[in-house]
Scaffold this active site. Sequence first.
Site: not given
Ligand SMILES: NC(=O)c1ccc[n+]([C@@H]2O[C@H](COP(=O)([O-])OP(=O)(O)OC[C@H]3O[C@@H](n4cnc5c(N)ncnc54)[C@H](OP(=O)(O)O)[C@@H]3O)[C@@H](O)[C@H]2O)c1
Length: 262
Positions: A142, A155
């Site tokens: 991130s 985080y």
């Molecule tokens: N969106 C942003 O603005 C942003 C920015 C920078 C970085 N990121 C990073 O991008 C990555 C993906 O996030 P996203 O933005 O795509 O958000 P998201 O749509 O909430 O996706 C998060 C994913 O992680 C999985 N997950 C969470 N906890 C888990 C657990 N205990 N066991 C297994 N799977 C788990 C969720 O699946 P389930 O709930 O089905 O388990 C979901 O598939 C993350 O590492 C986040 O920190 C996001």
Amino acid sequence: MRAAPRCVVITGASSGFGAEFARRFAAEGADVVLVARRRDRLEALAAELESRHGVRATPIVLDLAAPAAAAALVDELAAQDLTVDGLIANAGFGIDGRFAEADPARVSALLAVNVVAVTELTRLLLPRLLDAPSGVLVTVTSTAAYQPIPTIALYAASKSYVRSLTEALWHETRGSGLRVLALAPGPSETEFFSAAGSERFKVGQTLPVPTVVDAAMRELDKGAPRPSRIVGWRNAAVAGANRLVPTRVSLAAAARATGATR
Ligand SMILES: NC(=O)c1ccc[n+]([C@@H]2O[C@H](COP(=O)([O-])OP(=O)(O)OC[C@H]3O[C@@H](n4cnc5c(N)ncnc54)[C@H](OP(=O)(O)O)[C@@H]3O)[C@@H](O)[C@H]2O)c1
């Protein structure tokens, strides 16, 4: 141009960046292993990818916060006869608020998913990624990996850890043919904010999910990908500027951006 990997494990494939990565690799003809907790989402995506691209898409329902989750996942890959040459370590979530008031169980879960599972899974799979002719390792960090951020302190620290680990692995594995990339998106409209129950994380240049994953795929397609890629020129500029100012100044700016000014 990079040869496509043959079988890619994608954690957090039930939504957001993970689901988009799965679509991209499947479109290139790679088999995909979809890991997350929500079975219905994984099964729907697997069915979509199998019918659209004719690849093998395997859902594995797993809570990555559970003890020894990474080892359990590797055991399951073996049980299902899945030989992987790609890992997209993407699953993660955020918690916000002052650290002294954080729920200790959520703190442990965040460390387990964002730090421990990423580390252990990478360690367990790295030898086979290195052996593969077109191996790929992407960790999703991130822009928060580039500076400490009051009220999303844990985080940001977890992403900083993953970035550091990945960049060092990039160097350790250079010349091997393995593509290693720490991907650093800014805010994108995924389920991240509803999972965190907070908009506080929306700091920086917002980009659509496909733009972020495009940037990663383009980086992997290069002859020599950079160790890490901040997506969005404004996000990259802010990260660069933070390196040039005293920590107190960047902390104050981050606190203002998240609304943590008291
Ligand atoms: N969106 C942003 O603005 C942003 C920015 C920078 C970085 N990121 C990073 O991008 C990555 C993906 O996030 P996203 O933005 O795509 O958000 P998201 O749509 O909430 O996706 C998060 C994913 O992680 C999985 N997950 C969470 N906890 C888990 C657990 N205990 N066991 C297994 N799977 C788990 C969720 O699946 P389930 O709930 O089905 O388990 C979901 O598939 C993350 O590492 C986040 O920190 C996001």
